[in-house]
Motif scaffolding. Structure first.
Motif, PDB file in Angstrom:
ATOM      1  N   LEU A   1       9.859  -9.212  -2.475  1.00  0.00           N
ATOM      2  CA  LEU A   1       8.945  -8.900  -1.376  1.00  0.00           C
ATOM      3  C   LEU A   1       9.358  -7.620  -0.658  1.00  0.00           C
ATOM      4  O   LEU A   1       8.504  -6.826  -0.260  1.00  0.00           O
ATOM      5  N   GLY A   2      10.653  -7.409  -0.497  1.00  0.00           N
ATOM      6  CA  GLY A   2      11.143  -6.192   0.151  1.00  0.00           C
ATOM      7  C   GLY A   2      10.814  -4.950  -0.649  1.00  0.00           C
ATOM      8  O   GLY A   2      10.375  -3.937  -0.087  1.00  0.00           O
ATOM      9  N   THR A   3      11.013  -4.998  -1.963  1.00  0.00           N
ATOM     10  CA  THR A   3      10.709  -3.820  -2.779  1.00  0.00           C
ATOM     11  C   THR A   3       9.207  -3.558  -2.823  1.00  0.00           C
ATOM     12  O   THR A   3       8.788  -2.407  -2.845  1.00  0.00           O
ATOM     13  N   LYS A   4       8.416  -4.624  -2.793  1.00  0.00           N
ATOM     14  CA  LYS A   4       6.959  -4.438  -2.745  1.00  0.00           C
ATOM     15  C   LYS A   4       6.565  -3.750  -1.437  1.00  0.00           C
ATOM     16  O   LYS A   4       5.726  -2.845  -1.442  1.00  0.00           O
ATOM     17  N   ALA A   5       7.195  -4.154  -0.327  1.00  0.00           N
ATOM     18  CA  ALA A   5       6.906  -3.526   0.963  1.00  0.00           C
ATOM     19  C   ALA A   5       7.313  -2.054   0.959  1.00  0.00           C
ATOM     20  O   ALA A   5       6.592  -1.204   1.490  1.00  0.00           O
ATOM     21  N   VAL A   6       8.447  -1.742   0.333  1.00  0.00           N
ATOM     22  CA  VAL A   6       8.894  -0.342   0.226  1.00  0.00           C
ATOM     23  C   VAL A   6       7.847   0.478  -0.526  1.00  0.00           C
ATOM     24  O   VAL A   6       7.477   1.577  -0.109  1.00  0.00           O
ATOM     25  N   LYS A   7       7.343  -0.076  -1.633  1.00  0.00           N
ATOM     26  CA  LYS A   7       6.338   0.635  -2.438  1.00  0.00           C
ATOM     27  C   LYS A   7       5.012   0.744  -1.705  1.00  0.00           C
ATOM     28  O   LYS A   7       4.390   1.801  -1.663  1.00  0.00           O
ATOM     29  N   ASP A   8       4.558  -0.383  -1.130  1.00  0.00           N
ATOM     30  CA  ASP A   8       3.263  -0.399  -0.439  1.00  0.00           C
ATOM     31  C   ASP A   8       3.238   0.530   0.778  1.00  0.00           C
ATOM     32  O   ASP A   8       2.245   1.194   1.038  1.00  0.00           O
TER      33      ASP A   8
END
Length: 90
Positions: free
Chosen positions: A17-24
């Motif tokens: 979820l953290g890496t998705k937030a970084v990308k998004d």
């Protein structure tokens, strides 16, 4: 400090979820650290700027988990689950 399977599973979920937030959110400062997936033990044994960046990704993941309703404030991970081996110095 013993790492349990549930700690690993929770860490992997939070990290994703953290890496998705970084990308998004296009957080360029964290993009390098978010392109890989550390193990919970690698996360706990990190230090310096890498530790700081890893912690930020985990914080983003926890925020996403709470925002989705999957984790309520009263259901925090165990205190030992994501604690780095060395204390953070901000």
């Amino acid at each position: 400090m013993s790492i349990t399977e549930s700690d690993r599973i929770l860490f992997n979920r939070v990290w994703a979820l953290g890496t998705k937030a970084v990308k998004d959110k296009r957080i360029a400062a964290l993009s390098d650290v978010a392109c890989g997936t550390p193990t919970l033990q690698e996360y706990q044994n990190s230090h310096g700027q890498r530790m700081t960046d890893l912690v930020k990704v985990v914080q983003l993941g926890l925020s996403q988990l709470r925002d989705s309703g999957e984790c309520e404030e009263t259901q925090s991970p165990p205190s030992h689950a994501f604690a780095p081996a060395r204390p953070l110095i901000w």
